[in-house]
Design a protein around this motif. Structure first.
Motif, PDB file in Angstrom:
ATOM      1  N   VAL A  43       0.872  -1.188   0.000  1.00 46.48           N
ATOM      2  CA  VAL A  43       0.000   0.000   0.000  1.00 46.48           C
ATOM      3  C   VAL A  43       0.900   1.225   0.000  1.00 46.48           C
ATOM      4  O   VAL A  43       2.106   1.127   0.252  1.00 46.48           O
ATOM      5  CB  VAL A  43      -0.944   0.013   1.214  1.00 46.48           C
ATOM      6  CG1 VAL A  43      -1.916  -1.155   1.145  1.00 46.48           C
ATOM      7  CG2 VAL A  43      -0.159  -0.021   2.529  1.00 46.48           C
ATOM      8  N   MET A  44       0.307   2.387  -0.297  1.00 45.59           N
ATOM      9  CA  MET A  44       1.103   3.603  -0.447  1.00 45.59           C
ATOM     10  C   MET A  44       0.438   4.752   0.287  1.00 45.59           C
ATOM     11  O   MET A  44      -0.762   5.008   0.107  1.00 45.59           O
ATOM     12  CB  MET A  44       1.266   3.927  -1.933  1.00 45.59           C
ATOM     13  CG  MET A  44       1.964   2.809  -2.694  1.00 45.59           C
ATOM     14  SD  MET A  44       1.987   3.058  -4.452  1.00 45.59           S
ATOM     15  CE  MET A  44       2.879   1.589  -4.986  1.00 45.59           C
ATOM     16  N   PHE A  76       4.919   9.605  -2.273  1.00 40.99           N
ATOM     17  CA  PHE A  76       4.302   8.686  -1.314  1.00 40.99           C
ATOM     18  C   PHE A  76       5.350   7.699  -0.794  1.00 40.99           C
ATOM     19  O   PHE A  76       6.446   7.577  -1.344  1.00 40.99           O
ATOM     20  CB  PHE A  76       3.128   7.931  -1.951  1.00 40.99           C
ATOM     21  CG  PHE A  76       3.439   7.339  -3.295  1.00 40.99           C
ATOM     22  CD1 PHE A  76       3.977   6.072  -3.433  1.00 40.99           C
ATOM     23  CD2 PHE A  76       3.183   8.080  -4.449  1.00 40.99           C
ATOM     24  CE1 PHE A  76       4.265   5.549  -4.674  1.00 40.99           C
ATOM     25  CE2 PHE A  76       3.471   7.549  -5.697  1.00 40.99           C
ATOM     26  CZ  PHE A  76       4.008   6.274  -5.823  1.00 40.99           C
ATOM     27  N   GLU A  77       4.972   7.018   0.289  1.00 39.03           N
ATOM     28  CA  GLU A  77       5.815   5.963   0.888  1.00 39.03           C
ATOM     29  C   GLU A  77       5.149   4.622   0.679  1.00 39.03           C
ATOM     30  O   GLU A  77       3.939   4.476   0.866  1.00 39.03           O
ATOM     31  CB  GLU A  77       6.025   6.209   2.378  1.00 39.03           C
ATOM     32  CG  GLU A  77       6.882   5.131   3.047  1.00 39.03           C
ATOM     33  CD  GLU A  77       7.070   5.355   4.553  1.00 39.03           C
ATOM     34  OE1 GLU A  77       7.700   4.498   5.198  1.00 39.03           O
ATOM     35  OE2 GLU A  77       6.595   6.382   5.061  1.00 39.03           O
ATOM     36  N   VAL A  78       5.975   3.628   0.278  1.00 38.11           N
ATOM     37  CA  VAL A  78       5.479   2.266   0.069  1.00 38.11           C
ATOM     38  C   VAL A  78       5.492   1.538   1.405  1.00 38.11           C
ATOM     39  O   VAL A  78       6.515   1.504   2.097  1.00 38.11           O
ATOM     40  CB  VAL A  78       6.354   1.522  -0.955  1.00 38.11           C
ATOM     41  CG1 VAL A  78       5.906   0.074  -1.076  1.00 38.11           C
ATOM     42  CG2 VAL A  78       6.295   2.206  -2.307  1.00 38.11           C
ATOM     43  N   LEU A  79       4.350   0.935   1.771  1.00 39.09           N
ATOM     44  CA  LEU A  79       4.216   0.227   3.044  1.00 39.09           C
ATOM     45  C   LEU A  79       3.813  -1.223   2.778  1.00 39.09           C
ATOM     46  O   LEU A  79       3.074  -1.525   1.837  1.00 39.09           O
ATOM     47  CB  LEU A  79       3.169   0.904   3.930  1.00 39.09           C
ATOM     48  CG  LEU A  79       3.446   2.377   4.266  1.00 39.09           C
ATOM     49  CD1 LEU A  79       2.263   2.983   5.008  1.00 39.09           C
ATOM     50  CD2 LEU A  79       4.718   2.506   5.090  1.00 39.09           C
ATOM     51  N   LEU A  80       4.320  -2.115   3.614  1.00 37.35           N
ATOM     52  CA  LEU A  80       4.098  -3.550   3.448  1.00 37.35           C
ATOM     53  C   LEU A  80       2.873  -3.995   4.232  1.00 37.35           C
ATOM     54  O   LEU A  80       2.659  -3.575   5.377  1.00 37.35           O
ATOM     55  CB  LEU A  80       5.322  -4.330   3.933  1.00 37.35           C
ATOM     56  CG  LEU A  80       5.240  -5.859   3.890  1.00 37.35           C
ATOM     57  CD1 LEU A  80       5.143  -6.347   2.449  1.00 37.35           C
ATOM     58  CD2 LEU A  80       6.454  -6.475   4.585  1.00 37.35           C
ATOM     59  N   ARG A  81       2.084  -4.856   3.609  1.00 40.69           N
ATOM     60  CA  ARG A  81       0.939  -5.466   4.271  1.00 40.69           C
ATOM     61  C   ARG A  81       0.888  -6.945   3.886  1.00 40.69           C
ATOM     62  O   ARG A  81       1.529  -7.392   2.943  1.00 40.69           O
ATOM     63  CB  ARG A  81      -0.363  -4.793   3.851  1.00 40.69           C
ATOM     64  CG  ARG A  81      -0.484  -3.330   4.256  1.00 40.69           C
ATOM     65  CD  ARG A  81      -0.585  -3.179   5.770  1.00 40.69           C
ATOM     66  NE  ARG A  81      -0.840  -1.796   6.137  1.00 40.69           N
ATOM     67  CZ  ARG A  81       0.106  -0.909   6.422  1.00 40.69           C
ATOM     68  NH1 ARG A  81       1.398  -1.290   6.352  1.00 40.69           N
ATOM     69  NH2 ARG A  81      -0.207   0.316   6.763  1.00 40.69           N
ATOM     70  N   MET A  82       0.058  -7.695   4.658  1.00 36.03           N
ATOM     71  CA  MET A  82      -0.107  -9.118   4.379  1.00 36.03           C
ATOM     72  C   MET A  82      -1.516  -9.526   4.753  1.00 36.03           C
ATOM     73  O   MET A  82      -2.025  -9.157   5.819  1.00 36.03           O
ATOM     74  CB  MET A  82       0.906  -9.948   5.185  1.00 36.03           C
ATOM     75  CG  MET A  82       0.741 -11.451   5.047  1.00 36.03           C
ATOM     76  SD  MET A  82       1.961 -12.344   6.041  1.00 36.03           S
ATOM     77  CE  MET A  82       1.350 -14.019   5.873  1.00 36.03           C
ATOM     78  N   ARG A  83      -2.146 -10.296   3.875  1.00 35.60           N
ATOM     79  CA  ARG A  83      -3.479 -10.796   4.138  1.00 35.60           C
ATOM     80  C   ARG A  83      -3.371 -12.251   4.568  1.00 35.60           C
ATOM     81  O   ARG A  83      -2.824 -13.092   3.845  1.00 35.60           O
ATOM     82  CB  ARG A  83      -4.367 -10.666   2.899  1.00 35.60           C
ATOM     83  CG  ARG A  83      -5.868 -10.777   3.193  1.00 35.60           C
ATOM     84  CD  ARG A  83      -6.692 -10.502   1.954  1.00 35.60           C
ATOM     85  NE  ARG A  83      -6.361  -9.212   1.355  1.00 35.60           N
ATOM     86  CZ  ARG A  83      -6.856  -8.047   1.771  1.00 35.60           C
ATOM     87  NH1 ARG A  83      -7.679  -8.021   2.816  1.00 35.60           N
ATOM     88  NH2 ARG A  83      -6.532  -6.917   1.171  1.00 35.60           N
ATOM     89  N   GLY A  84      -3.858 -12.530   5.797  1.00 35.85           N
ATOM     90  CA  GLY A  84      -3.761 -13.868   6.334  1.00 35.85           C
ATOM     91  C   GLY A  84      -4.742 -14.832   5.710  1.00 35.85           C
ATOM     92  O   GLY A  84      -5.572 -14.460   4.860  1.00 35.85           O
ATOM     93  N   VAL A  91      -3.482  13.950   6.059  1.00 32.90           N
ATOM     94  CA  VAL A  91      -3.481  13.959   4.588  1.00 32.90           C
ATOM     95  C   VAL A  91      -4.255  12.747   4.076  1.00 32.90           C
ATOM     96  O   VAL A  91      -5.239  12.883   3.344  1.00 32.90           O
ATOM     97  CB  VAL A  91      -2.038  13.931   4.043  1.00 32.90           C
ATOM     98  CG1 VAL A  91      -2.042  13.886   2.506  1.00 32.90           C
ATOM     99  CG2 VAL A  91      -1.276  15.135   4.538  1.00 32.90           C
ATOM    100  N   ALA A  92      -3.810  11.525   4.449  1.00 29.92           N
ATOM    101  CA  ALA A  92      -4.503  10.317   4.003  1.00 29.92           C
ATOM    102  C   ALA A  92      -3.919   9.116   4.701  1.00 29.92           C
ATOM    103  O   ALA A  92      -2.761   9.112   5.120  1.00 29.92           O
ATOM    104  CB  ALA A  92      -4.370  10.154   2.488  1.00 29.92           C
ATOM    105  N   ARG A  93      -4.765   8.100   4.857  1.00 31.15           N
ATOM    106  CA  ARG A  93      -4.294   6.809   5.319  1.00 31.15           C
ATOM    107  C   ARG A  93      -3.599   6.092   4.157  1.00 31.15           C
ATOM    108  O   ARG A  93      -3.709   6.517   3.006  1.00 31.15           O
ATOM    109  CB  ARG A  93      -5.472   5.983   5.840  1.00 31.15           C
ATOM    110  CG  ARG A  93      -6.083   6.541   7.111  1.00 31.15           C
ATOM    111  CD  ARG A  93      -7.279   5.721   7.552  1.00 31.15           C
ATOM    112  NE  ARG A  93      -7.814   6.228   8.812  1.00 31.15           N
ATOM    113  CZ  ARG A  93      -7.407   5.844  10.009  1.00 31.15           C
ATOM    114  NH1 ARG A  93      -6.450   4.934  10.099  1.00 31.15           N
ATOM    115  NH2 ARG A  93      -7.934   6.357  11.103  1.00 31.15           N
ATOM    116  N   PRO A  94      -2.875   4.982   4.431  1.00 33.44           N
ATOM    117  CA  PRO A  94      -2.288   4.226   3.322  1.00 33.44           C
ATOM    118  C   PRO A  94      -3.343   3.814   2.301  1.00 33.44           C
ATOM    119  O   PRO A  94      -4.429   3.360   2.669  1.00 33.44           O
ATOM    120  CB  PRO A  94      -1.667   3.019   4.026  1.00 33.44           C
ATOM    121  CG  PRO A  94      -1.369   3.506   5.413  1.00 33.44           C
ATOM    122  CD  PRO A  94      -2.481   4.437   5.754  1.00 33.44           C
TER     123      PRO A  94
END
Length: 987
Positions: free
Chosen positions: A726-727, A742-750, A945-948
């Motif tokens: 997500v960004m 923007f900043e790139v952020l890591l996520r994972m769906r279980g 400003v905004a959430r990811p």
């Protein structure tokens, strides 16, 4: 009763037996001396006398060599009359060389009158003659024909060639003869009377029988001896003797026979060719085996290999080539091989100088002089060389000299073995390791001094003392089993209580040999004690004497496998470090020992207790229900916390916390320790009773189990499924509607569809050791996404990606990531790598090198969470970063704490003075946004400003400001002026 006298009775009988024994001994010595010395000398002396003084049985006065004229009929077309006419112009000779020609040879001679009483015989002594036909001249009256298949007329077979009987001529008889030859023939003509030729023929047969019988007997004896003793070198020697016999037979002309059997004439050429080639190979093989040790010293073994390969070529040529063509090949290749042997023998004589070499050199010299004399004479046309040495004498002499060489080699090898036996015996006597030999019943046959000293044994005990007399019960059975396992096996046995050596330990090796058992014994008592000590230290803490981490883990494994329900207590001392810091480690160590003593006194002996490290202890409470365990731990806390610890003149008050967990069958070691550690940390934080109990099925168990499942999903060299990016927009306060960074952020769906928090993902990756692989996935996925969607990002100047500290200090990761950067170099200007301040300062030199390489490729660097460290300002000047991301803890609380405003303002000013841009994180409300704008922050990032956002949302947005949902914030942004953005400029 009559007197027995001074030598009567038993004493007299004993003296009589001694006298008879001495008389028998003297007789044996006399016979031995007579057989060994007298008889051989007599035989040798009588043989010499007979050879020198007595006449031979078949003595002949000799023959007369006749002159003749000869020519080679190259066309094979001459008639007897034409040949007789042509021979008138030929010179008179006493011998004629055919030069390997197989065309007819015509010759004329005058046969003399050998005797007026007996017939005259004209002999043509050439073993190479194949056919012979003679006439009287000039009448051309036939005298007969002869070949290897039969004779007619007045022709007969004599010795190796043919002869013509002229009966009793009254006057010399002119003769014309026509013959064909094979091989390097030397044609001569000799005149005999019948009696003398008969004696010469008998002498010839006697010589052939002598050489054949002597060499065959010697060869059979050597062969049988070699087979019995399995000495394969002497098998080669036996075959070489047979080859020597055949070469001698060829030289004398009786090689058409073997063991009184006639070989078919058609088979003789092939047999001769194979014999020559085989003899060459046997000579090389015998030479190689006899001097294998010496050749290692003198070198040039490769030259011998070449000569042996030449012999194989010669053997191969013996089949297809005719005899006439094979002989030149034999001269060339055989000459080369002989030259190699002579060269190597010369080197051996020069360097080794052994008697074996001398005898073999003499044998080879005789062979070269005699056996090959005819071949060499025919090749070079030297008659004297062709008939210089008696083949019989040469064959016997060379064979005897070779036998002497073999005998000398046997003597040298026997002497070598004797020396080796002496050295082995000396080594056996002086070696410090005990060596022994036992019979099949286990009684000692022999032992070296070291073993006798080790066991207190005497030589007189041989045959009397049993193995079990010196060692623990069952030692004999253990030794028998060990002897059957092989040389590399060994066991350790104990001494005997009866002999007072029960405390001793011995290392034993043994093998079974010829119904005996041979082995070695070492006293390893001290080593065994040291090993036991090391084993103890491997599982015990040297300070407290309790179990260490390894010992505790083994105890947990054993309990988990055997017990259905049990408990694990994790004990941690609070603020113990202060004792070490204020009063030294000796005081701290004494406190730790007293803590261990108190715990051991409280816990009964069935519990496994140990020190995990530092001030942390663990107790495995076997077969203890959780309620009972909780009661024990409560009382233990009182024991630890209420009574001071006396160290010298000081008394220390130490508080402890305990985490107690209920465990069941099959629980893993790391899970049990992790749960107990978590409970202990909770106990330290709560500070209520100092004890936290986790029962089976507690929420903390489930939470930890989920964490462990996440760690396991990061398997070896693989990443879990469900990862995505997500960004979160980063808005510029100078041009909010004209930039989209923007900043790139890591996520994972279980597996349950829920999104796992990034903190848990990072923690699981770090715990599994796959953090570098995770960072590589994030970077490569981001770069691929940028390259794919670059056309949709016209207002984007930088895209931030976080790097973990473990990755930055991983050399393999850095090499792989820079290789990846080279693939995406055209778009690297958009990439901004975020490095946390603590990681950057961990290895300042490595960090600076990394930043320089990133800048060289066109990417940017931002220092993340800046301000959270203790030494930032001191080292910041050494880090050439492009931006500072101010730690969110200062930003989030700056409106309620004026000190935070001052800190943020100082950090912003510092960044600007160092030529960096400032980025404020965790901006969550309008007031904070306004304060940051007044301070002069360049960029803001946060929920204000905004959430990811999903990646697709970034592609459809016009700018970072387009994500703002709060009207008040949007109104404030619209009121800001719109100068040109500078951080992401291409420059």
């Amino acid at each position: 009763m009559a007197s027995l006298g001074p030598f009567g009775g038993p004493l007299g009988s004993r003296i009589a037996r001694l006298r008879r024994a001495r008389a028998g001994s003297r007789l044996d010595q006399t016979l031995y001396f007579f057989s060994i010395y007298v008889v051989p000398v007599l035989i040798a002396a009588s043989t010499i006398v007979v050879l020198l003084l007595l006449p031979r049985e078949y003595e002949s006065a000799g023959s007369g060599t006749l002159p003749f004229r000869a020519l080679d009929d190259k066309t094979s077309a001459l008639t007897p009359a034409a040949a007789l006419e042509a021979l008138k112009k030929a010179p008179t000779v006493s011998h004629f060389s055919t030069r390997l020609s197989e065309t007819p040879i015509w010759f004329t001679l005058n046969a003399p009158v050998a005797s007026t009483r007996v017939s005259t015989l004209i002999e043509f002594p050439s073993r190479h003659a194949q056919t012979l036909e003679c006439w009287t001249a000039p009448a051309l009256q036939p005298l007969g024909q002869a070949s290897r298949y039969g004779v007619s007329g007045q022709m007969r077979t004599v010795k190796a060639g043919f002869a013509v009987s002229l009966r009793i001529p009254a006057a010399p008889t002119p003769m014309l003869c026509r013959g064909t030859f094979s091989g390097p023939a030397q044609l001569t003509v000799q005149a005999w009377d019948a009696g003398q030729l008969r004696n010469s023929a008998l002498d010839f047969q006697e010589s052939s029988g002598l050489i054949a019988g002597g060499l065959l007997t010697l060869a059979v004896f050597v062969f049988v001896t070699a087979m019995i003793n399995r000495e394969w070198t002497y098998v080669i020697f036996a075959m070489w003797l047979v080859g020597n016999l055949r070469l001698c037979a060829n030289a004398m002309g009786w090689d058409a026979e073997w063991l009184d059997r006639v070989i078919p004439p058609a088979d003789l050429p092939l047999l001769r060719k194979v014999t020559f080639a085989a003899y060459y190979l046997l000579t090389g093989a015998l030479f190689s085996q006899l001097f294998r040790r010496e050749l290692r010293v003198v070198g040039c073994r490769w030259l011998l290999r070449v000569a042996q390969n030449v012999g194989l070529v010669l053997l191969a040529l013996s089949i297809p080539l005719s005899y006439a063509h094979f002989i030149p090949a034999l001269w060339v290749l055989g000459g080369f091989g002989i030259g190699v042997l002579i060269f190597l023998l010369a080197r051996l004589l020069w360097k080794a100088r052994s008697r074996t070499v001398m005898w073999y050199a003499a044998s080879l010299a005789v062979v070269l002089l005699a056996t090959f004399s005819e071949v060499l004479g025919a090749a070079f046309g030297v008659r004297q060389l062709a008939a210089g040495v008696s083949p019989v004498l040469a064959a016997l002499t060379s064979s005897m000299m070779a036998a002497f060489a073999i005998a000398e080699q046997m003597r040298a090898e026997r002497e070598h073995r004797r020396q080796a036996q002496i050295e082995l015996r000396n080594t056996y006597e002086v070696t410090p390791i005990g060596l022994f030999t036992l019979d099949s019943r286990g009684r000692f046959v022999r032992a070296n001094p070291a073993l006798r000293a080790m066991l207190g044994m005497q030589k007189s005990d041989y045959g009397l003392r049993h193995w079990n007399d010196y060692f623990e019960p069952g030692a004999w059975g253990s030794l028998q089993a060990l002897s059957l396992k092989g040389r590399e096996s060994e066991i350790e046995i104990g001494g005997s209580e009866a002999r007072g050596t029960a405390e001793r330990r011995y290392l034993l090796k043994a093998i079974s040999s010829n119904d005996w058992i041979e082995g070695s014994l070492q006293d390893v008592t001290e080593r065994s004690k040291a090993i036991e000590r090391l084993r103890f230290l491997a599982e015990h803490d040297p300070l407290t004497g309790s179990l260490n981490r390894r010992g505790l883990e083994k105890a947990i494994v054993a309990q988990s496998e055997n017990a259905a329900l049990w408990a694990l207590a994790y004990i941690d001392l609070d603020r113990f470090k202060l004792i070490n810091d204020l009063f030294g480690h000796r005081a701290g160590d004494e406190v730790l020992k007293q803590v261990a003593d108190r715990v051991l006194a409280r816990f009964h002996g069935n519990f496994s207790f140990g020190r995990m490290g530092g001030d942390e202890f663990v107790c495995v409470m076997n077969d203890t229900p959780i309620d009972e365990a909780a009661g024990i731990c409560t009382r233990l806390l009182a024991e630890l916390n209420e009574t001071p610890y006396q160290v010298g003149s000081r008394a220390f008050q130490v508080k402890a916390s305990i985490g107690l967990v209920e465990c069941s069958h099959g629980v893993r070691v790391q899970d049990a320790l992790s749960h107990a550690d978590r409970a202990c940390r909770e106990a330290k934080e709560s500070r209520q009773h100092g004890l936290v109990v986790y029962r089976k099925g507690a929420a903390a168990f489930e939470q930890r189990a989920a964490e462990l499942r996440l760690v396991e999903s990061f398997g070896r060299n693989r990443l879990p499924t469900g990862l995505f990016l997500v960004m979160q927009p980063i808005m510029s306060l100078t041009s909010p509607t004209e930039s989209l960074n923007f900043e790139v952020l890591l996520r994972m769906r279980g597996a349950d569809g829920k999104v796992v928090s990034p903190d848990k993902i990072i923690a699981a990756a770090e715990e599994s050791g796959n953090i570098a692989a995770l960072d590589m996935w994030v970077v490569s996925t981001t770069l691929d996404w940028i390259e794919t969607n670059l056309a949709s990002l016209p207002k984007t100047r930088f895209i931030c990606v976080n790097l973990n500290g473990g990755s930055l200090n991983d050399e393999r990761f850095t090499e792989e990531v820079f290789a990846l950067f080279m693939q995406y170099r055209p778009i690297l200007r958009y990439l901004c790598l975020e490095i946390t301040e603590s990681v950057a300062l961990h290895d300042l030199g490595n960090t600076q090198r990394f930043i320089n390489r990133v800048h060289d490729l066109g990417a940017k660097i931002a220092l993340d969470d800046f301000g959270a460290g203790y030494t930032s300002f001191r080292y910041l000047k050494s880090l050439s970063a492009d931006a500072l991301k101010i730690d969110g803890e200062f930003v989030r609380s700056m409106c309620s704490h004026p000190a935070d405003v001052a800190i943020v303002e100082a950090l912003v000013a510092l960044a600007h003075n160092l030529g960096m841009r400032s980025v404020a994180e965790w901006v969550e409300d309008l007031d904070t946004l306004k304060a940051l704008h007044e301070i002069g922050v360049d960029y803001v990032q946060g929920y204000v400003v905004a959430r990811p956002q999903d990646c697709s949302a970034i592609l459809t947005a016009d700018s970072a400001a387009s994500f703002i949902a709060d009207p008040a914030v949007a109104s404030f942004i619209e009121s800001l002026p719109e100068p040109r953005e500078t951080i992401g400029a291409e420059s």
